[in-house]
Design a protein around this motif. Sequence first.
Motif, PDB file in Angstrom:
ATOM      1  N   VAL A  40       0.853  -1.189   0.000  1.00 21.20           N
ATOM      2  CA  VAL A  40       0.000   0.000   0.000  1.00 21.20           C
ATOM      3  C   VAL A  40       0.891   1.242   0.000  1.00 21.20           C
ATOM      4  O   VAL A  40       1.774   1.381   0.848  1.00 21.20           O
ATOM      5  CB  VAL A  40      -0.933   0.016   1.229  1.00 21.20           C
ATOM      6  N   LEU A  41       0.658   2.113  -0.966  1.00 20.17           N
ATOM      7  CA  LEU A  41       1.465   3.332  -1.102  1.00 20.17           C
ATOM      8  C   LEU A  41       0.728   4.518  -0.489  1.00 20.17           C
ATOM      9  O   LEU A  41      -0.429   4.772  -0.827  1.00 20.17           O
ATOM     10  CB  LEU A  41       1.751   3.603  -2.582  1.00 20.17           C
ATOM     11  N   PRO A  42       1.377   5.267   0.403  1.00 23.49           N
ATOM     12  CA  PRO A  42       0.720   6.376   1.115  1.00 23.49           C
ATOM     13  C   PRO A  42       0.690   7.670   0.304  1.00 23.49           C
ATOM     14  O   PRO A  42       1.166   7.728  -0.835  1.00 23.49           O
ATOM     15  CB  PRO A  42       1.599   6.528   2.360  1.00 23.49           C
ATOM     16  N   GLY A  43       0.140   8.710   0.937  1.00 24.21           N
ATOM     17  CA  GLY A  43       0.115  10.026   0.303  1.00 24.21           C
ATOM     18  C   GLY A  43      -0.771  10.071  -0.927  1.00 24.21           C
ATOM     19  O   GLY A  43      -1.761   9.348  -1.023  1.00 24.21           O
ATOM     20  N   ARG A  44      -0.401  10.903  -1.880  1.00 20.76           N
ATOM     21  CA  ARG A  44      -1.170  11.035  -3.123  1.00 20.76           C
ATOM     22  C   ARG A  44      -0.655  10.038  -4.157  1.00 20.76           C
ATOM     23  O   ARG A  44      -0.314  10.380  -5.287  1.00 20.76           O
ATOM     24  CB  ARG A  44      -1.069  12.465  -3.636  1.00 20.76           C
ATOM     25  N   ALA A  45      -0.633   8.793  -3.751  1.00 22.55           N
ATOM     26  CA  ALA A  45      -0.022   7.751  -4.578  1.00 22.55           C
ATOM     27  C   ALA A  45      -0.738   7.542  -5.907  1.00 22.55           C
ATOM     28  O   ALA A  45      -0.104   7.255  -6.921  1.00 22.55           O
ATOM     29  CB  ALA A  45       0.022   6.434  -3.801  1.00 22.55           C
ATOM     30  N   SER A  46      -2.059   7.678  -5.920  1.00 25.79           N
ATOM     31  CA  SER A  46      -2.799   7.410  -7.154  1.00 25.79           C
ATOM     32  C   SER A  46      -2.390   8.354  -8.275  1.00 25.79           C
ATOM     33  O   SER A  46      -2.182   7.939  -9.418  1.00 25.79           O
ATOM     34  CB  SER A  46      -4.313   7.500  -6.911  1.00 25.79           C
ATOM     35  N   SER A  47      -2.238   9.647  -7.949  1.00 19.83           N
ATOM     36  CA  SER A  47      -1.832  10.605  -8.978  1.00 19.83           C
ATOM     37  C   SER A  47      -0.349  10.459  -9.315  1.00 19.83           C
ATOM     38  O   SER A  47       0.057  10.598 -10.476  1.00 19.83           O
ATOM     39  CB  SER A  47      -2.124  12.040  -8.532  1.00 19.83           C
ATOM     40  N   GLU A  48       0.478  10.164  -8.320  1.00 15.32           N
ATOM     41  CA  GLU A  48       1.915  10.000  -8.551  1.00 15.32           C
ATOM     42  C   GLU A  48       2.193   8.745  -9.382  1.00 15.32           C
ATOM     43  O   GLU A  48       3.021   8.769 -10.299  1.00 15.32           O
ATOM     44  CB  GLU A  48       2.649   9.927  -7.216  1.00 15.32           C
ATOM     45  N   LEU A  49       1.497   7.668  -9.064  1.00 12.77           N
ATOM     46  CA  LEU A  49       1.666   6.432  -9.830  1.00 12.77           C
ATOM     47  C   LEU A  49       1.120   6.608 -11.238  1.00 12.77           C
ATOM     48  O   LEU A  49       1.711   6.134 -12.217  1.00 12.77           O
ATOM     49  CB  LEU A  49       0.944   5.281  -9.116  1.00 12.77           C
ATOM     50  N   GLY A  50      -0.006   7.308 -11.342  1.00 11.94           N
ATOM     51  CA  GLY A  50      -0.578   7.571 -12.658  1.00 11.94           C
ATOM     52  C   GLY A  50       0.359   8.402 -13.523  1.00 11.94           C
ATOM     53  O   GLY A  50       0.547   8.101 -14.703  1.00 11.94           O
ATOM     54  N   LYS A  51       0.970   9.414 -12.937  1.00  9.67           N
ATOM     55  CA  LYS A  51       1.899  10.260 -13.680  1.00  9.67           C
ATOM     56  C   LYS A  51       3.098   9.459 -14.159  1.00  9.67           C
ATOM     57  O   LYS A  51       3.565   9.613 -15.292  1.00  9.67           O
ATOM     58  CB  LYS A  51       2.356  11.423 -12.807  1.00  9.67           C
ATOM     59  N   ALA A  52       3.611   8.585 -13.301  1.00  6.53           N
ATOM     60  CA  ALA A  52       4.767   7.762 -13.668  1.00  6.53           C
ATOM     61  C   ALA A  52       4.450   6.829 -14.826  1.00  6.53           C
ATOM     62  O   ALA A  52       5.305   6.550 -15.669  1.00  6.53           O
ATOM     63  CB  ALA A  52       5.232   6.955 -12.459  1.00  6.53           C
ATOM     64  N   LEU A  53       3.202   6.361 -14.887  1.00  9.96           N
ATOM     65  CA  LEU A  53       2.799   5.419 -15.935  1.00  9.96           C
ATOM     66  C   LEU A  53       2.198   6.110 -17.151  1.00  9.96           C
ATOM     67  O   LEU A  53       1.753   5.444 -18.081  1.00  9.96           O
ATOM     68  CB  LEU A  53       1.793   4.413 -15.360  1.00  9.96           C
ATOM     69  N   GLY A  54       2.166   7.438 -17.140  1.00 14.48           N
ATOM     70  CA  GLY A  54       1.663   8.160 -18.299  1.00 14.48           C
ATOM     71  C   GLY A  54       0.161   8.319 -18.328  1.00 14.48           C
ATOM     72  O   GLY A  54      -0.424   8.603 -19.377  1.00 14.48           O
ATOM     73  N   GLY A  55      -0.491   8.150 -17.176  1.00 12.81           N
ATOM     74  CA  GLY A  55      -1.940   8.322 -17.111  1.00 12.81           C
ATOM     75  C   GLY A  55      -2.307   9.412 -16.114  1.00 12.81           C
ATOM     76  O   GLY A  55      -1.447  10.136 -15.619  1.00 12.81           O
ATOM     77  N   LYS A  56      -3.601   9.543 -15.837  1.00 14.28           N
ATOM     78  CA  LYS A  56      -4.052  10.564 -14.893  1.00 14.28           C
ATOM     79  C   LYS A  56      -3.897  10.089 -13.462  1.00 14.28           C
ATOM     80  O   LYS A  56      -3.307  10.756 -12.629  1.00 14.28           O
ATOM     81  CB  LYS A  56      -5.507  10.937 -15.182  1.00 14.28           C
ATOM     82  N   SER A  57      -4.460   8.934 -13.148  1.00 12.30           N
ATOM     83  CA  SER A  57      -4.330   8.371 -11.809  1.00 12.30           C
ATOM     84  C   SER A  57      -4.452   6.855 -11.898  1.00 12.30           C
ATOM     85  O   SER A  57      -5.133   6.334 -12.782  1.00 12.30           O
ATOM     86  CB  SER A  57      -5.397   8.927 -10.860  1.00 12.30           C
ATOM     87  N   VAL A  58      -3.781   6.171 -10.995  1.00  8.39           N
ATOM     88  CA  VAL A  58      -3.809   4.711 -10.958  1.00  8.39           C
ATOM     89  C   VAL A  58      -4.086   4.272  -9.529  1.00  8.39           C
ATOM     90  O   VAL A  58      -3.299   4.567  -8.625  1.00  8.39           O
ATOM     91  CB  VAL A  58      -2.477   4.106 -11.456  1.00  8.39           C
ATOM     92  N   ALA A  59      -5.199   3.597  -9.330  1.00  2.00           N
ATOM     93  CA  ALA A  59      -5.582   3.145  -7.993  1.00  2.00           C
ATOM     94  C   ALA A  59      -4.849   1.872  -7.604  1.00  2.00           C
ATOM     95  O   ALA A  59      -4.482   1.680  -6.441  1.00  2.00           O
ATOM     96  CB  ALA A  59      -7.092   2.911  -7.933  1.00  2.00           C
ATOM     97  N   VAL A  60      -4.625   0.999  -8.567  1.00  4.42           N
ATOM     98  CA  VAL A  60      -3.980  -0.284  -8.289  1.00  4.42           C
ATOM     99  C   VAL A  60      -3.231  -0.756  -9.527  1.00  4.42           C
ATOM    100  O   VAL A  60      -3.659  -0.509 -10.656  1.00  4.42           O
ATOM    101  CB  VAL A  60      -5.025  -1.343  -7.842  1.00  4.42           C
TER     102      VAL A  60
END
Length: 205
Positions: free
Chosen positions: A135-155
């Motif tokens: 489980v990634l804390p903070g604003r992980a969904s937007s940070e993970l999404g940005k890293a993968l080239g998308g808007k947000s990634v929940a999982v």
Amino acid sequence: VASTDDKDILIERLQKEVVDKFEFTLSKRRQRDTSIMLGGKTDIVSEVNDGKGRKRKRRKVSRPPAAASTEMTLADIVKRRLIAGTNQCTRALEASSTSTGPRPSLVLLSRDVRPPTILAHIPVLCKRMGIPALVLPGRASSELGKALGGKSVAVAVFLPSTAAADAVTDGQQQLSEDDVRECHRRIDSYVKFAHSKVPTNKAAS
């Protein structure tokens, strides 16, 4: 739950060692543009400023039919091993639970997803099948999404290399075996590193 420092390192390594290295992206536009360039043709792009920002207009050019769809790239191999999105990841986990799909090697969850019930079933499935989940804390969904080239990634779910074993033979473009092995090695190395950040039961108690 991973620490904030571990989350930052995990996302940074994912972007540098996998995403950027093999030009993987969740962006449909970037996937299309990359496919066009791989086909040996590019669209002519003109930019106009309307006073509110820059708009891009594309003029179509002819290119060999189905050229983009028949060429396999290393990004396609990453795509077969890295699944993003609640619905897609749920299907992958359920397929594994019924032995109709490969067993995922790692699951990353964003803690900031609201409401939390959206992802409540994911940890349950992971625990049932013994799949490492982080489980990634903070604003992980937007940070993970940005890293993968998308808007947000929940999982995000990582699949084993055997799930992409047929990637080289699917397209007309033949990838070098060394490149394919290096792609798998990079992904496996990242997954192994992420495993070292998953809290053990002893540490969590």
